[in-house]
Write a protein that holds these residues in place. Structure first.
Motif, PDB file in Angstrom:
ATOM      1  N   LEU A  87       0.839  -1.192   0.000  1.00 42.57           N
ATOM      2  CA  LEU A  87       0.000   0.000   0.000  1.00 42.57           C
ATOM      3  C   LEU A  87       0.882   1.253   0.000  1.00 42.57           C
ATOM      4  N   THR A  88       0.634   2.167  -0.944  1.00 45.28           N
ATOM      5  CA  THR A  88       1.417   3.395  -1.049  1.00 45.28           C
ATOM      6  C   THR A  88       0.524   4.611  -0.818  1.00 45.28           C
ATOM      7  N   LYS A  89       1.171   5.745  -0.602  1.00 45.05           N
ATOM      8  CA  LYS A  89       0.437   6.995  -0.392  1.00 45.05           C
ATOM      9  C   LYS A  89      -0.344   7.396  -1.637  1.00 45.05           C
ATOM     10  N   ASP A  90       0.237   7.164  -2.816  1.00 44.12           N
ATOM     11  CA  ASP A  90      -0.459   7.502  -4.059  1.00 44.12           C
ATOM     12  C   ASP A  90      -1.751   6.704  -4.209  1.00 44.12           C
ATOM     13  N   GLN A  91      -1.713   5.416  -3.847  1.00 44.73           N
ATOM     14  CA  GLN A  91      -2.921   4.605  -3.931  1.00 44.73           C
ATOM     15  C   GLN A  91      -3.986   5.132  -2.969  1.00 44.73           C
ATOM     16  N   VAL A  92      -3.575   5.444  -1.740  1.00 39.71           N
ATOM     17  CA  VAL A  92      -4.524   5.920  -0.736  1.00 39.71           C
ATOM     18  C   VAL A  92      -5.151   7.246  -1.157  1.00 39.71           C
ATOM     19  N   SER A  93      -4.367   8.105  -1.821  1.00 33.65           N
ATOM     20  CA  SER A  93      -4.905   9.394  -2.259  1.00 33.65           C
ATOM     21  C   SER A  93      -6.031   9.225  -3.275  1.00 33.65           C
ATOM     22  N   GLY A  94      -6.048   8.121  -4.015  1.00 30.53           N
ATOM     23  CA  GLY A  94      -7.092   7.879  -5.001  1.00 30.53           C
ATOM     24  C   GLY A  94      -8.264   7.091  -4.476  1.00 30.53           C
ATOM     25  N   MET A  95      -8.263   6.723  -3.192  1.00 31.03           N
ATOM     26  CA  MET A  95      -9.343   5.914  -2.619  1.00 31.03           C
ATOM     27  C   MET A  95     -10.395   6.804  -1.974  1.00 31.03           C
ATOM     28  N   GLN A  96     -11.600   6.234  -1.789  1.00 35.47           N
ATOM     29  CA  GLN A  96     -12.722   6.953  -1.198  1.00 35.47           C
ATOM     30  C   GLN A  96     -12.467   7.200   0.286  1.00 35.47           C
ATOM     31  N   ALA A  97     -12.800   8.407   0.760  1.00 33.72           N
ATOM     32  CA  ALA A  97     -12.739   8.682   2.197  1.00 33.72           C
ATOM     33  C   ALA A  97     -13.917   7.995   2.875  1.00 33.72           C
ATOM     34  N   TYR A  98     -13.681   7.482   4.087  1.00 30.39           N
ATOM     35  CA  TYR A  98     -14.711   6.724   4.790  1.00 30.39           C
ATOM     36  C   TYR A  98     -14.795   7.224   6.228  1.00 30.39           C
ATOM     37  N   ALA A  99     -15.998   7.220   6.774  1.00 29.32           N
ATOM     38  CA  ALA A  99     -16.230   7.568   8.177  1.00 29.32           C
ATOM     39  C   ALA A  99     -16.841   6.365   8.868  1.00 29.32           C
ATOM     40  N   VAL A 100     -16.376   6.068  10.078  1.00 27.40           N
ATOM     41  CA  VAL A 100     -16.880   4.906  10.809  1.00 27.40           C
ATOM     42  C   VAL A 100     -18.396   5.017  10.967  1.00 27.40           C
ATOM     43  N   GLY A 101     -19.100   3.936  10.631  1.00 31.03           N
ATOM     44  CA  GLY A 101     -20.551   3.925  10.692  1.00 31.03           C
ATOM     45  C   GLY A 101     -21.210   4.229   9.364  1.00 31.03           C
ATOM     46  N   GLN A 102     -20.424   4.722   8.417  1.00 32.75           N
ATOM     47  CA  GLN A 102     -20.959   5.048   7.096  1.00 32.75           C
ATOM     48  C   GLN A 102     -21.238   3.767   6.309  1.00 32.75           C
ATOM     49  N   ASP A 103     -22.262   3.796   5.455  1.00 28.55           N
ATOM     50  CA  ASP A 103     -22.569   2.649   4.604  1.00 28.55           C
ATOM     51  C   ASP A 103     -21.550   2.604   3.460  1.00 28.55           C
ATOM     52  N   TYR A 104     -20.814   1.488   3.367  1.00 32.33           N
ATOM     53  CA  TYR A 104     -19.791   1.328   2.339  1.00 32.33           C
ATOM     54  C   TYR A 104     -20.451   0.672   1.136  1.00 32.33           C
ATOM     55  N   SER A 105     -20.809   1.475   0.149  1.00 35.10           N
ATOM     56  CA  SER A 105     -21.590   0.977  -0.988  1.00 35.10           C
ATOM     57  C   SER A 105     -20.714   0.156  -1.934  1.00 35.10           C
ATOM     58  N   MET A 106     -21.390  -0.619  -2.810  1.00 32.76           N
ATOM     59  CA  MET A 106     -20.674  -1.420  -3.791  1.00 32.76           C
ATOM     60  C   MET A 106     -19.928  -0.527  -4.772  1.00 32.76           C
ATOM     61  N   ASP A 107     -20.519   0.632  -5.110  1.00 30.82           N
ATOM     62  CA  ASP A 107     -19.836   1.541  -6.035  1.00 30.82           C
ATOM     63  C   ASP A 107     -18.521   2.039  -5.425  1.00 30.82           C
ATOM     64  N   ALA A 108     -18.556   2.393  -4.133  1.00 32.24           N
ATOM     65  CA  ALA A 108     -17.334   2.844  -3.459  1.00 32.24           C
ATOM     66  C   ALA A 108     -16.316   1.711  -3.387  1.00 32.24           C
ATOM     67  N   GLN A 109     -16.828   0.504  -3.133  1.00 35.80           N
ATOM     68  CA  GLN A 109     -15.934  -0.654  -3.056  1.00 35.80           C
ATOM     69  C   GLN A 109     -15.234  -0.888  -4.398  1.00 35.80           C
ATOM     70  N   TYR A 110     -16.005  -0.901  -5.482  1.00 31.14           N
ATOM     71  CA  TYR A 110     -15.421  -1.167  -6.800  1.00 31.14           C
ATOM     72  C   TYR A 110     -14.449  -0.065  -7.201  1.00 31.14           C
ATOM     73  N   ALA A 111     -14.752   1.190  -6.820  1.00 34.08           N
ATOM     74  CA  ALA A 111     -13.834   2.292  -7.140  1.00 34.08           C
ATOM     75  C   ALA A 111     -12.496   2.104  -6.436  1.00 34.08           C
ATOM     76  N   ASP A 112     -12.543   1.708  -5.166  1.00 31.97           N
ATOM     77  CA  ASP A 112     -11.298   1.473  -4.426  1.00 31.97           C
ATOM     78  C   ASP A 112     -10.561   0.257  -4.983  1.00 31.97           C
ATOM     79  N   GLU A 113     -11.327  -0.784  -5.362  1.00 35.41           N
ATOM     80  CA  GLU A 113     -10.703  -1.983  -5.922  1.00 35.41           C
ATOM     81  C   GLU A 113      -9.921  -1.659  -7.187  1.00 35.41           C
ATOM     82  N   ARG A 114     -10.504  -0.853  -8.034  1.00 33.95           N
ATOM     83  CA  ARG A 114      -9.836  -0.526  -9.302  1.00 33.95           C
ATOM     84  C   ARG A 114      -8.492   0.171  -9.045  1.00 33.95           C
TER      85      ARG A 114
END
Length: 355
Positions: A87-114
């Motif tokens: 895991l690198t900083k560049d990868q993390v910068s392109g991932m969705q921000a998340y807040a504890v308790g938030q619903d992690y949708s499939m769209d957000a999941q697939y975006a992070d996966e890509r």
């Protein structure tokens, strides 16, 4: 498949997890090259099985304020830390921000996966698979739960430091003593000799008594002692240091982790590899008979190793001190090691028969 926070499972669906599960919350998170990036804030798990699929990572070490969801397959759990070696900083910068308790949708999941699959070829998956295989696949390396459990053992680490144990000061002072010496001295004494004239004869001339008296002076000499002092070198003192070695015995209490193997439901176990994907996240349920034999064998193997280490320690101590009691203790430890090894072999044979 919708994921829910592990904390929600523990409070509302305890029947799924049972009493034995692994919760990484609070562990220190490390990224590429072992750099500390933040803290594990929680996990997302399948509500039906309790299997952890993603970890919630606070990446405050890279960004001032951001939490991301990282698939569990990228994690390596070691000690009290969770390592994301790829895991690198560049990868993390392109991932969705998340807040504890938030619903992690499939769209957000697939975006992070890509983002993650594009940067890490070992997690690559073609676009067709995204649409066909919705949900989580046990053969997808990105979501495989880490299956390695480390057993830790404390060992003594001996360091030495130097300190001033004492000091010696050398000087000199004057002592006095009384000493007597015999000195032979000479002196002159006057010697007066008188002789009677037997054939008295008259004095010629006109002589009156008392006239022409003569006085004779004789100086007498004597020796006297002149006492002086002179210093002589009677002793020389040199100061140096030498190193001596003494052996001290220090005792400390050490702990080690012992493997506990449990299972829930119909679970087939192959040794202790832990690769059976039908197990839940961090839990294996109640102990099976064959699994208990395997665990017993592992414990006896660990005991054997500890006995052999103790035997080696006594042998070294005996060689250093020459004390024969260490040889006897070493022989006793080697005998215990052999017994534990034999018991481990019997446990494994029992496990094979039961499987």
């Amino acid at each position: 498949m919708r994921l829910i926070p592990l904390s929600e499972l523990t409070t509302r669906h305890a029947d799924v997890l049972g009493n034995d599960y692994y919760d990484p919350t609070g562990s220190t998170a490390y990224g590429l090259n072992g750099d500390r990036i933040g803290t594990i804030r929680g996990a997302l798990a399948e509500p039906e099985t309790g299997r952890i699929r993603s970890l919630i990572v606070d990446v405050g070490g890279w960004f001032s304020s951001k939490e991301v969801v990282v698939p569990v397959g990228m994690a390596r759990i070691e000690g009290d830390g969770v390592y994301f070696d790829n895991l690198t900083k560049d990868q993390v910068s392109g991932m969705q921000a998340y807040a504890v308790g938030q619903d992690y949708s499939m769209d957000a999941q697939y975006a992070d996966e890509r983002v993650l699959r594009a940067a890490n070829p070992q997690y690559a998956m073609d676009e067709q698979s995204y649409t066909r295989d919705r949900g989580y696949r046990n053969d997808d390396a990105l979501y495989q739960t880490p299956d390695r459990l480390q057993l830790l053992e404390e060992r003594l680490i001996v360091n030495k430091d130097r300190f001033v144990a004492g000091s010696v000061e050398i000087g000199k002072h004057v002592e006095t003593r009384q000493e007597s010496v015999q000195v032979p001295l000479q002196r002159e004494e006057v010697v007066i000799e008188r002789h009677t004239v037997s054939d008295a004869r008259p004095v010629t001339g006109d002589v009156r008594l008392g006239e022409g008296s003569q006085t004779m002076r004789v100086d007498l000499e004597a020796e006297r002692a002149n006492i002086g002092k002179e210093a002589y070198v009677t002793e020389e003192v040199s100061v140096g240091k030498r190193t001596v070695t003494e052996t001290q015995t220090h005792t400390a209490e050490l702990g080690r982790e012992v493997l506990d193997v449990n299972k829930t439901g119909e679970v087939r176990m192959d040794g202790l590899s832990g690769t059976d994907t039908s197990m839940g996240a961090g839990t294996l349920g109640r102990t099976g008979s064959a699994a208990g034999d395997v665990a017993g064998a592992a414990g006896n193997k660990l005991e054997e190793g500890a006995d052999r280490l103790r035997a080696m320690g006594h042998e070294v101590a005996g060689a250093v001190t020459g004390n024969p009691k260490h040889d006897a203790l070493a022989a006793e430890d080697r005998a215990k090691a052999s017994m534990n090894n034999d018991q481990a072999d019997r446990d494994m044979m029992d496990a094979d028969r039961k499987i």
